[in-house]
Design a protein around this motif. Structure first.
Motif, PDB file in Angstrom:
ATOM      1  N   THR A  31       0.808  -1.015   0.144  1.00  0.00           N
ATOM      2  CA  THR A  31       0.089   0.102  -0.151  1.00  0.00           C
ATOM      3  C   THR A  31       0.901   1.263   0.150  1.00  0.00           C
ATOM      4  OG1 THR A  31      -0.004   0.111   2.487  1.00  0.00           O
ATOM      5  CG2 THR A  31      -1.675  -1.244   1.397  1.00  0.00           C
TER       6      THR A  31
ATOM      7  N   HIS B 245     -11.637   1.130   1.078  1.00  0.00           N
ATOM      8  CA  HIS B 245     -11.204   1.551   2.372  1.00  0.00           C
ATOM      9  C   HIS B 245      -9.793   1.969   2.282  1.00  0.00           C
ATOM     10  CE1 HIS B 245     -14.922   0.601   4.432  1.00  0.00           C
ATOM     11  NE2 HIS B 245     -14.882  -0.714   3.996  1.00  0.00           N
ATOM     12  N   LEU B 246      -9.092   1.392   1.349  1.00  0.00           N
ATOM     13  CA  LEU B 246      -7.644   1.652   1.192  1.00  0.00           C
ATOM     14  C   LEU B 246      -7.214   3.077   1.436  1.00  0.00           C
ATOM     15  CD1 LEU B 246      -4.582   0.938   0.561  1.00  0.00           C
ATOM     16  CD2 LEU B 246      -5.470   1.277  -1.760  1.00  0.00           C
TER      17      LEU B 246
ATOM     18  N   THR C  43      -6.413  -8.430  -0.261  1.00  0.00           N
ATOM     19  CA  THR C  43      -5.705  -7.974  -1.515  1.00  0.00           C
ATOM     20  C   THR C  43      -5.165  -9.381  -1.977  1.00  0.00           C
ATOM     21  OG1 THR C  43      -5.144  -5.931  -0.975  1.00  0.00           O
ATOM     22  CG2 THR C  43      -3.732  -6.852  -2.502  1.00  0.00           C
TER      23      THR C  43
ATOM     24  N   LEU D  50      -7.221  -5.231   4.969  1.00  0.00           N
ATOM     25  CA  LEU D  50      -7.041  -4.921   3.500  1.00  0.00           C
ATOM     26  C   LEU D  50      -5.838  -5.688   2.841  1.00  0.00           C
ATOM     27  CD1 LEU D  50      -7.407  -3.079   1.330  1.00  0.00           C
ATOM     28  CD2 LEU D  50      -5.582  -1.767   2.325  1.00  0.00           C
TER      29      LEU D  50
ATOM     30  N   GLU E 231     -14.570  -3.787  -0.621  1.00  0.00           N
ATOM     31  CA  GLU E 231     -13.764  -3.314   0.493  1.00  0.00           C
ATOM     32  C   GLU E 231     -12.414  -2.565   0.164  1.00  0.00           C
ATOM     33  OE1 GLU E 231     -14.195  -3.952   3.497  1.00  0.00           O
ATOM     34  OE2 GLU E 231     -16.353  -5.012   3.335  1.00  0.00           O
ATOM     35  N   MET E 232     -11.925  -2.721  -1.032  1.00  0.00           N
ATOM     36  CA  MET E 232     -10.895  -1.961  -1.517  1.00  0.00           C
ATOM     37  C   MET E 232     -10.862  -0.458  -1.398  1.00  0.00           C
ATOM     38  SD  MET E 232      -8.481  -4.006  -2.040  1.00  0.00           S
ATOM     39  CE  MET E 232      -7.481  -2.896  -2.540  1.00  0.00           C
TER      40      MET E 232
END
Length: 516
Positions: free
Chosen positions: A368, A501-502, A427, A423, A498-499
């Motif tokens: 990230t 939220h990155l 991923t 996360l 959900e990605m």
């Protein structure tokens, strides 16, 4: 007889389809590319988005610790003795950061902003009260004034007279609060009567709480309106490059070098990968500045541009930053001259460089680009020695004298750490989804081989009552495989949202090394 071959062919076809699709997705890295593109997309700042406000006013888990070097033998130093200092600290402040006057420019591809800081003292994390504790150290305003006046006999004579009349010495005793946040200096007041550009107040942290950056989404493009610095002697040294220290791109690798523009050093520095670390269950790469960053021009010819003049080029581990400090003889280094030459360490009694306590580092999650832990450590020194025209300095030898060092630290909080872990799991699952398909194809291949073996064995023993038995035996694994495959796609469909939220994670945990 027709159902058994049909079912076997169905299993074989399904097996081939799964294996071909799975292997094709792995070789083509389709899902990995999908996740990487999503990661890159989520870190982009867009005005009005939920990440934009988080970027403008990030959470404040940043602590600033100040350590001072108290001089214990002033009288002996003035006679030519080796300076002896004792470390006093920390004096800890909680640092709050936010960005003012944020403006999108160049059709929304860049953003300009003032980085603003405020500090709140934390007595429980400090060794004493900064408004009470006194520190004896070099008189920085006096040394700055002497270095400017030495070029002129008239100026040096006038300054000598003022220093004697005001009883201004080469060393001074002030409270920690005064040294950090400023005090009215009598010598500066006197000088300001003849030069309006000279400010009456002096403090190590005066006017370091606001600076202007022009960012290409984290990469510094201009600083104080300049695309190129003017302090140094080469274009490479004057370049403004790299991150502002608050944002790093995702998908880091160990071989790359990360660049950070640091206004406190008036230059761009770089960091290299050192080792793998784990912070609160999150894997990270530790990046640290190598010794070549502050190496001498002999060790690193690229650093020759940072010499003030050819005659004012210091050795490894120190950098004279007087060009961007209004001519004051300020020298930057790591605490206790860590990574510096022995001559600087040996010249001051009380120096004890230790990697654990004095190294600067960034722990970045490679997937990230999030900062999960960081410590920025830097030391402020003053170059002291004989100054032409000032008798008080006649017994001094040239010495890089430590004044104080700071430790700016940040570590991801527990709640954010749990979200980042989630996360990263998502991923990993999405990126490795083709492996599930290949695995499922492998199971079907085994079933297909078993069915072919049984069909060959029973070829001459087929009876009418057996027609339904193989059909059921074959159909069940087929339906089971289809069900599992459908379930996997449903899970994948649920994981992808959900990605989003990155963006919150990446923006909420970028705190280190913006401007000073």
């Amino acid at each position: 007889m027709s159902r058994r071959p049909f079912a076997i062919y169905t299993v074989g076809a399904l097996c081939a389809l799964l294996l071909v699709c799975g292997i094709g997705l792995i070789l083509g890295q389709v899902f990995r590319t999908l996740m990487h593109n999503r990661l890159k997309k989520e870190i982009v700042l867009v005005e009005g988005s939920r990440v934009f406000e988080s970027w403008k006013r990030p959470p404040p888990p940043v602590f600033m610790e100040y350590f001072f070097f108290n001089v214990t033998n002033v009288d002996e130093i003035l006679k030519g003795a080796k300076p002896i200092v004792t470390q006093v600290g920390p004096y800890t402040y909680r640092e709050y950061r936010y960005k003012d006057n944020v403006t999108m420019v160049e059709n929304g591809t860049m953003v300009s902003a003032y980085n603003t800081k405020s500090f709140v003292f934390l007595l429980e994390k400090s060794v004493g009260d900064p408004t009470v504790d006194n520190i004896t150290t070099v008189n920085i305003p006096a040394w700055a004034a002497m270095n400017k006046a030495k070029i002129s006999f008239f100026r040096s004579s006038m300054l000598n007279m003022w220093m004697n009349s005001l009883r201004t010495g080469l060393f001074t005793t002030r409270t920690v609060h005064e040294l950090l946040w400023g005090y009215e200096d009598s010598l500066l007041v006197k000088i300001s009567t003849t030069n309006r550009e000279v400010e009456k107040d002096f403090g190590l942290m005066i006017k370091v709480n606001v600076c202007f950056n022009y960012l290409d989404y984290g990469r510094v493009k201009t600083w104080k309106g300049q695309r190129q610095l003017t302090f140094w002697s080469t274009n490479e040294s004057n370049s403004i490059a790299g991150s502002d220290g608050s944002a790093f791109h995702p998908l880091l690798n160990k071989d790359e070098r990360i660049y950070i523009f640091t206004p406190d050093l008036c230059r761009t520095i770089y960091m290299d990968f050192e080792k793998d670390v784990v912070v609160k269950g999150i894997p990270a790469y530790r990046f640290t500045p190598p010794s070549s960053v502050l190496a001498s021009k002999e060790e690193n010819p690229a650093n020759e541009g940072f010499c003030v003049t050819s005659n004012e080029c210091l050795g490894t581990g120190v950098l004279k930053v007087s060009p961007c400090r209004k001519g004051a003889p300020v020298v930057a280094s790591f605490p206790h001259f860590y990574l510096g030459e022995d001559k600087y360490i040996d010249a001051i009694g009380g120096m004890s460089p230790q990697r654990e306590h004095h190294q600067t580092f960034l722990d970045l999650n490679p997937t990230t680009g999030i900062i999960v832990r960081a410590n920025k450590r830097a030391q402020v020194n003053i170059l002291v020695g004989r100054v032409v025209g000032f008798p008080k300095t006649k017994n001094l030898t040239e010495t890089i004298f430590p004044v104080m060092f700071l430790n700016e630290s940040v570590e991801i909080d527990d709640a954010s750490a749990m979200r980042v872990q989630k996360l990263l799991l998502i991923t990993k699952l999405v990126s490795n989804f083709p492996l599930f398909i290949v695995g499922l194809g492998g199971i079907m291949l085994m079933i297909f081989i078993v069915l072919l073996f049984r069909a060959h064995k029973q070829k001459k023993e087929v009876k009418r009552i057996e027609f339904t038995k193989p059909y059921c035996a074959v159909s069940l694994p087929v339906f089971f495989c289809l069900f599992v495959l459908l379930l996997c796609f449903i899970i994948l469909h649920c994981l992808l949202p959900e990605m989003h939220h990155l963006s919150n994670f990446s923006k909420h945990n970028k705190h280190l090394m913006p401007c000073y």
